[in-house]
Design a protein around this motif. Structure first.
Motif, PDB file in Angstrom:
ATOM      1  N   ASP A 403       0.844  -1.202   0.000  1.00  0.00           N
ATOM      2  CA  ASP A 403       0.000   0.000   0.000  1.00  0.00           C
ATOM      3  C   ASP A 403       0.876   1.247   0.000  1.00  0.00           C
ATOM      4  OD1 ASP A 403      -2.838  -1.057   0.555  1.00  0.00           O
ATOM      5  OD2 ASP A 403      -1.707  -1.979   2.184  1.00  0.00           O
ATOM      6  N   PRO A 404       0.378   2.343  -0.606  1.00  0.00           N
ATOM      7  CA  PRO A 404       1.109   3.611  -0.510  1.00  0.00           C
ATOM      8  C   PRO A 404       0.913   4.267   0.851  1.00  0.00           C
ATOM      9  CG  PRO A 404      -0.910   3.900  -1.779  1.00  0.00           C
ATOM     10  CD  PRO A 404      -0.807   2.429  -1.473  1.00  0.00           C
ATOM     11  N   GLN A 405       1.855   5.129   1.211  1.00  0.00           N
ATOM     12  CA  GLN A 405       1.748   5.952   2.420  1.00  0.00           C
ATOM     13  C   GLN A 405       2.103   7.391   2.040  1.00  0.00           C
ATOM     14  OE1 GLN A 405       4.628   4.232   5.157  1.00  0.00           O
ATOM     15  NE2 GLN A 405       6.321   5.403   4.277  1.00  0.00           N
ATOM     16  N   PRO A 406       1.594   8.379   2.775  1.00  0.00           N
ATOM     17  CA  PRO A 406       1.879   9.770   2.386  1.00  0.00           C
ATOM     18  C   PRO A 406       3.310  10.215   2.681  1.00  0.00           C
ATOM     19  CG  PRO A 406       0.518   9.688   4.364  1.00  0.00           C
ATOM     20  CD  PRO A 406       0.593   8.285   3.846  1.00  0.00           C
ATOM     21  N   GLN A 407       3.929   9.670   3.716  1.00  0.00           N
ATOM     22  CA  GLN A 407       5.269  10.104   4.098  1.00  0.00           C
ATOM     23  C   GLN A 407       6.340   9.387   3.266  1.00  0.00           C
ATOM     24  OE1 GLN A 407       3.114   8.411   5.925  1.00  0.00           O
ATOM     25  NE2 GLN A 407       4.082   6.939   7.324  1.00  0.00           N
TER      26      GLN A 407
END
Length: 511
Positions: A403-407
């Motif tokens: 999954d992607p993460q914002p940081q």
């Protein structure tokens, strides 16, 4: 040290999945409480109570936010972690649920719901041996807990069965289900009034099939088996990474998770047109499980793939696997509507699904996400040996689970499998492989889609009101040769009164 009480605590039996901690319990007397003021304790309680209200309203994301704030105010109450663990279970963040349950037990070894939550998280991850140990602990302290006893018994059976299967299974000697079939001698009963085809799937058959399924009727097993045998042969010829070309002036549609929501699939075709050579589609994994019309969904998708092999594309999701199907309903649904032999054949077919697609050499589409290692190339993906159940690490695993993460950077997966990757990871992968952006699915989004990582990582999720509870919209993406994504969103449509997970084993009804 004086005992410190907190208004957190034990509501209902261990198996009551609506229960969050609400009443008084005593925090372990040995737990030190440095620097926690009475003001902080009271604030933590207020935040926990607010989180509980969100939880009861099934707004699990806000519940997680407020449980987290309660933990920040007072990190020494086991029940706060236990409640947040439960909320993480509800949002399929099994890795985080596991961490919170373990943290709760580190604070208070007598916190029984911590063992229960940890067992549930391990069970969701298919780690049945670990789940058995924690259920055993629950039973030791609560011998009359029927739910814990049921789950302990069922998990123990699965562990024994898996050990037996490993003992007798040899990849060299294992026979294909296809070899045991005698389709020609499957009798077509006189009263069968459903769609038929001779040797190859036709457009007329597919149109009739959609209507037949809409009326909640089964296609004859002869045709279901034929579709599976033919699609197995087709998939085996495809690479692990497929190349798709949108012709000049053409249109292309990408759909995300469908999860057995057949009537929402029909709505996609109503909104966007039936698949054809001029209206190509890509469905990006998680076709089945959860929703209780998974058989109808998958036979429809496989039928269109046979009809338009070069204009209808399918990628594997993390739910196209044996463990997921046994837990989340698909295996039980196939057995109920057909046979366990057909369920085994589906498992065999899923092993040959492609893992990713590249559109016009510029847009990569995969179900999960990117990788825990740098310098992964498209050629590396093409070389993946995919004819197996998804492993717990490596390229294949991460394509299905990440999954992607914002940081920036990477982090352990909130799911407990795969990894989380930041915008810098996406940027480097795109630059090194001469790509413009990636499309993935795998996560419920309120609007059915989300654009992240400076527009370079797009999530599309096509199952509206997921599990009849989430209230999200569904979406699909259309694009032309300019590869600019356009988003169509839609609400859920009515479906027959069959609840999600209707065919799942009762022990897996924790979600």
């Amino acid at each position: 040290m004086a005992q410190t009480s907190s208004t957190v605590s034990d509501m209902g039996s261990m198996g009551d999945t609506s229960a969050v901690e609400t009443k008084d319990v005593i925090v372990n007397e040995k737990t030190p409480l440095p620097g926690i003021s009475e003001k902080d304790k009271l604030r933590a309680e207020e935040l926990k109570n607010k989180a509980n209200e969100f939880f009861k309203a099934q707004d699990f994301q806000n519940a997680i936010i407020y449980y987290s704030q309660a933990i920040e105010a007072n990190p020494l109450v086991a029940a706060y972690y236990g409640n947040r663990s439960f909320a993480y279970l509800k949002t399929e963040c099994f890795g985080l649920a596991l961490e919170d349950a373990s943290e709760a037990l580190a604070i208070d070894r007598s916190y029984i719901k911590g063992y229960y939550r940890r067992a549930t998280a391990n069970m969701a991850l298919g780690k049945f041996k670990k789940a058995v140990k924690d259920y055993e602990t629950v039973m030791k302290y609560r011998p009359n807990d029927k739910d814990a006893k049921l789950k302990f018994t069922e998990c123990s059976k699965i562990v024994k069965r898996q050990a037996f299967e490993r003992a007798i299974r040899s990849d060299d000697s294992k026979k294909s289900v296809v070899e045991s079939l005698d389709i020609e001698n499957m009798v077509l009963e006189d009263d069968y009034d459903g769609p038929k085809f001779e040797n190859t799937v036709s457009k007329e058959f597919m149109v009739d099939l959609l209507e037949h399924f809409r009326q909640q009727k089964k296609v004859h097993r002869r045709y279901a088996y034929t579709i599976l045998v033919q699609i197995n042969k087709l998939f085996r010829k495809l690479p692990s990474l497929c190349d798709i070309t949108i012709p000049e002036g053409g249109k292309f549609t990408v759909c995300g998770d469908i999860h057995g929501q057949f009537y929402d699939l029909l709505n996609i075709f109503k909104l966007n047109g039936l698949p054809s050579e001029d209206n190509p589609y890509l469905f990006n994994g998680d076709f089945v499980d959860r929703g209780s019309f998974s058989v109808e969904v998958i036979l429809t998708l496989f039928g269109f793939k046979l009809l338009y092999p070069d204009h209808f594309h399918l990628s594997r999701g993390n739910h196209e696997s044996e463990t997921m199907n046994q837990m989340y309903g698909f295996y039980g649904e196939v057995k109920a509507k057909y046979t366990s032999q057909m369920a085994d054949l589906f498992t065999e077919v899923y092993n040959w699904l492609p893992l990713a697609q590249v559109i016009n050499q510029k847009v990569m589409v995969m179900h999960g996400g990117l990788f825990s290692a740098d310098n992964v190339t498209l050629d590396d993906i093409r070389k993946v040996e995919r004819d197996r159940q998804p492993p717990e690490t490596g390229i294949m695993c991460e394509l299905l689970w990440s999954d992607p993460q914002p940081q920036p950077g990477r982090a352990p997966s909130k799911r407990g499998v795969g990894c989380q990757f930041g915008p810098d990871i996406t940027k480097r992968f795109l630059e090194s492989n001469n790509l413009e952006y990636v499309i993935r699915s795998h996560e419920v989004k309120a609007d059915g889609y989300e654009v992240a990582h400076d527009g370079k990582c797009i999530t599309v999720f096509s199952a509206p009101n997921y599990c009849d509870t989430m209230g999200n919209k569904g979406a699909f993406i259309t694009m032309g040769t300019d590869l600019k994504p356009k988003y169509t969103t839609y609400e859920a449509v009515p479906h027959p009164d069959v609840r999600p997970m209707a065919y799942a084993n009762a022990m897996f009804g924790f979600m």
